[in-house]
Scaffold this active site. Sequence first.
Site, mmCIF file in Angstrom:
data_model
loop_
_atom_site.group_PDB
_atom_site.id
_atom_site.type_symbol
_atom_site.label_atom_id
_atom_site.label_comp_id
_atom_site.label_asym_id
_atom_site.label_seq_id
_atom_site.Cartn_x
_atom_site.Cartn_y
_atom_site.Cartn_z
ATOM 1 N N HIS A 119 1.097 -0.244 3.215
ATOM 2 C CA HIS A 119 0.750 -1.575 2.751
ATOM 3 C C HIS A 119 1.950 -2.200 2.038
ATOM 4 O O HIS A 119 2.499 -1.613 1.107
ATOM 5 C CB HIS A 119 -0.447 -1.509 1.805
ATOM 6 C CG HIS A 119 -1.636 -0.827 2.412
ATOM 7 N ND1 HIS A 119 -2.565 -0.141 1.660
ATOM 8 C CD2 HIS A 119 -2.047 -0.726 3.706
ATOM 9 C CE1 HIS A 119 -3.494 0.352 2.465
ATOM 10 N NE2 HIS A 119 -3.202 0.022 3.707
ATOM 11 N N LYS A 139 -8.878 -0.169 9.357
ATOM 12 C CA LYS A 139 -7.831 -1.173 9.148
ATOM 13 C C LYS A 139 -6.444 -0.571 9.308
ATOM 14 O O LYS A 139 -5.573 -1.140 9.974
ATOM 15 C CB LYS A 139 -7.987 -1.784 7.757
ATOM 16 C CG LYS A 139 -6.960 -2.860 7.414
ATOM 17 C CD LYS A 139 -7.195 -3.389 6.006
ATOM 18 C CE LYS A 139 -6.161 -4.434 5.631
ATOM 19 N NZ LYS A 139 -6.360 -4.942 4.245
ATOM 20 N N ASP A 140 -6.211 0.597 8.696
ATOM 21 C CA ASP A 140 -4.892 1.233 8.795
ATOM 22 C C ASP A 140 -4.628 1.753 10.204
ATOM 23 O O ASP A 140 -3.479 1.721 10.681
ATOM 24 C CB ASP A 140 -4.778 2.367 7.782
ATOM 25 C CG ASP A 140 -4.682 1.861 6.347
ATOM 26 O OD1 ASP A 140 -4.404 0.665 6.162
ATOM 27 O OD2 ASP A 140 -4.900 2.655 5.412
ATOM 28 N N LYS A 162 5.500 -1.789 -7.505
ATOM 29 C CA LYS A 162 4.458 -0.867 -7.979
ATOM 30 C C LYS A 162 5.124 0.347 -8.616
ATOM 31 O O LYS A 162 6.113 0.865 -8.087
ATOM 32 C CB LYS A 162 3.588 -0.401 -6.812
ATOM 33 C CG LYS A 162 2.921 -1.510 -6.016
ATOM 34 C CD LYS A 162 2.261 -0.959 -4.761
ATOM 35 C CE LYS A 162 1.714 -2.057 -3.872
ATOM 36 N NZ LYS A 162 1.169 -1.538 -2.596
ATOM 37 N N TYR A 207 -1.707 3.071 -10.035
ATOM 38 C CA TYR A 207 -0.725 2.026 -9.736
ATOM 39 C C TYR A 207 -0.585 1.102 -10.937
ATOM 40 O O TYR A 207 -1.580 0.568 -11.419
ATOM 41 C CB TYR A 207 -1.188 1.131 -8.582
ATOM 42 C CG TYR A 207 -1.592 1.780 -7.297
ATOM 43 C CD1 TYR A 207 -0.743 1.741 -6.195
ATOM 44 C CD2 TYR A 207 -2.834 2.391 -7.152
ATOM 45 C CE1 TYR A 207 -1.134 2.292 -4.980
ATOM 46 C CE2 TYR A 207 -3.227 2.947 -5.947
ATOM 47 C CZ TYR A 207 -2.371 2.893 -4.869
ATOM 48 O OH TYR A 207 -2.750 3.434 -3.670
#
Length: 497
Positions: free
Chosen positions: A77, A180-181, A83, A143
Amino acid sequence: METKKAGEINKKKQANARPPVPKKALKVNMAYVTDPPRYGDERGYFQELYNVQTYPSHIFKQVSISKSQADVLRGLHCSPYGKFVTCPQGAIFDVFVDLRPDSKTFKMWTGQVLSEKNKAQMYIPPRCGHGFFAMEDNSKILYMQEGCYGPGQDVELNPFDKTINVQWPKAKKEYILSAKDTAAKSFEELLPRLKELAEMEKRGSEVDYVVMGATGFFGKKMCQILSDQKKNFARMPQSVRLQDRNAIERHLDRWKPKYVIVCAGTAGKPNIGWCEKNMEETIDINVTGQLNVAEACRKRNIHCTLFGTGCLYYYDSDHKVGSSKGYTEEDPPNFFGNFYGRMRIALENLIKNYSNVLSLRIAFPIDGYMHPRSLAAKLLKYPKITSTPTSYTVMDSLYPLITQMAEKNLTGIYNFTNPGVTTNGKILRIYKKIVDPSHTWTDVETPQTTVPRAYSELDTSKLLKHFPRVPPVEQAIEEAFIELKKRMEMASKAQSE
């Protein structure tokens, strides 16, 4: 005695200061890993996850945590913010790939085991694709984000893309992925979007120019000019506000520009009358915010261009209508009829003390591309027009000079209008003649009032000393409308074909 005492206090502070957390640069540009201290005994341990005094400087806006079972793979992503990640429970194989086409390490990836045991922390720069593989059940990743998540901000890269070729610890079939990935695009499919983002954001390289307020009326015009002039520039993210000096300085330190152009500010919503009811916010944006940028630039020896207003005067006995005697930059303003203008005057008085600031006075801006906030576009909507001779800024002829002024290191206040005066009615007659013969309106007399209006002629001698070929206002308007007509004809021809 007091000086000596202060020196002793400073020495004690330095002696008690904690050493910085050990930090190691990674092969991807701007990325690093830390090895923070941990204090433990038979009861357990204590560890700081971040300390502004001992860690590299960051401003975090969101903190998130995720938990994954063994063999879960998440990513890759790519977010518009950096991050800082760590694994407080379990273990993960953390991976990120440089997806910034303007970065010297573009397409390079790196992987590192993060675990509760090794206590490692990793900084992932903005626009790097990030993902991880959970090596143990109940692995958690924390994160600390430099920006807030928003739908549509991220782009996703398939974690098994053949071009990037991340060397994951297990075979592809052994991982658990989201739908999705699994369906994420390949590098080749993403490349056009990555190039577009790089051009807009300049996340991975140094630049010559930075534009603040790039999405507004002035900002879009300035970015188009910089692009046409093939300047190396970056747009300050819209999330970075004028009031946030820490964020501004962080971006300036990364980009290391020579010039900053501040197009951000407020002229009211929907007009300057808004400022009368929102004085504190107007001060915060148009005074404090502008000074924030000027000071951040001064400390880094960066030239800073600000936009002011030319609507600071009205005709008086020494500057009569038709006299051709204009107000110079040294003449004190005499129009105080609205709060917006008074704050622009306050800002001018303050920035006179900054040796790195160029302040451009804009008056009734006209844009040949007919942006909705251009005076010309506004006039077309009115059935009745009043006309008082005044100065105007024809952006098409003047804005391309801004880069030259910056590169010449011009500073101080400039009346940034075209020589001479004209009227609203004359502007519409030029438009009718060149662009649209069918356009109609009614000319009406300007209402007689004892309250002054901010109409005046500004003296442009100071500007003309450097740029003697600046066209007079009516010539500049004609040239802008001629180019507008050409664009309209080309668009009509393309549509008919």
